[in-house]
Design a protein around this motif. Structure first.
Motif: not given
Length: 213
Positions: A23-30, A38-39, A180-182
């Motif tokens: 959830l914290g790293s999802a594309p667009f949502l983050s 997110a943290n 990092a996010n992906i």
């Protein structure tokens, strides 16, 4: 009061923790959530990881056995112990990320434990794969243990890629935020799937892996 840990409890811990990381790293949502929220997801998720990893360590007991008359450390226990260490390092990293830090602080309190935790996950996964080969179940796609080990391994690799992308540069920026996010998102999805395969099972799986040294 006694608490009896089960594979189902362990699996739910990893599933919830993984879902929070995803959830914290999802594309667009983050981007929509922002760094602070997110943290927070990452920090909460890391504690679900730690709780689940502790249960896994308890279920993997005993730590030692006898091999050809000599004491030996059981690989399945060592894999769980290294994984627990990795989750604790993620606790430190995600907790520090919620604070205002200098570039030096970001490197030593956020990136370093994140990278070390990722390495611990890779080592834990490598040990689990070795157990599969020792048990001669390196190709058993119908086995939930086999599925879980390989999904966890893919997740550990993705977290390792994420750690590389999140390297802190001298100007305070990260090397590759998208990587990092992906990497975090993909790793979290693999970890979630690796644990979800055991949901519905209330006891420790009886497999040749459990007997491996």
């Amino acid at each position: 009061m006694l608490i009896h840990p089960t594979i189902r409890m362990q699996s739910w811990g990893f599933v919830i923790g993984s879902a929070l990381f995803a959830l914290g790293s999802a594309p667009f949502l983050s981007v929509f959530f922002g760094a602070a929220l997110a943290n927070t997801f990452f920090f909460a998720g890391s504690w679900f990881f730690t709780g689940a990893a502790f249960i896994q360590l308890v279920l993997s007991q005993p730590a030692t056995t006898t091999d050809s008359g000599r004491p030996a450390i059981r690989a399945i226990w060592l894999s769980a112990a290294v994984q627990l260490l990795g989750t604790i390092l993620f606790n430190i990293s995600t907790g520090a990320a919620m604070r205002e830090l200098t570039v030096r602080g970001e490197m030593h309190l956020v990136w370093n434990p994140n990278a070390e935790g990722s390495i611990a996950f890779l080592v834990s996964s490598a040990l689990a794969v070795l157990i599969l080969f020792r048990a001669r179940t390196y190709w058993a796609p119908r086995s939930k243990e086999w599925q879980s080990v390989w999904l966890n391994t893919l997740g550990s690799i993705a977290f390792g890629v994420s750690a590389i992308g999140s390297f802190v540069l001298r100007d305070g920026n990260t090397l590759d935020p998208n990587m990092a996010n992906i990497g975090t998102f993909v790793g979290a999805v693999f970890f979630l799937l690796a644990s979800a395969v055991f949901l519905g099972r209330s006891s420790r799986p009886a497999s040749s892996m459990a007997e491996a040294v």
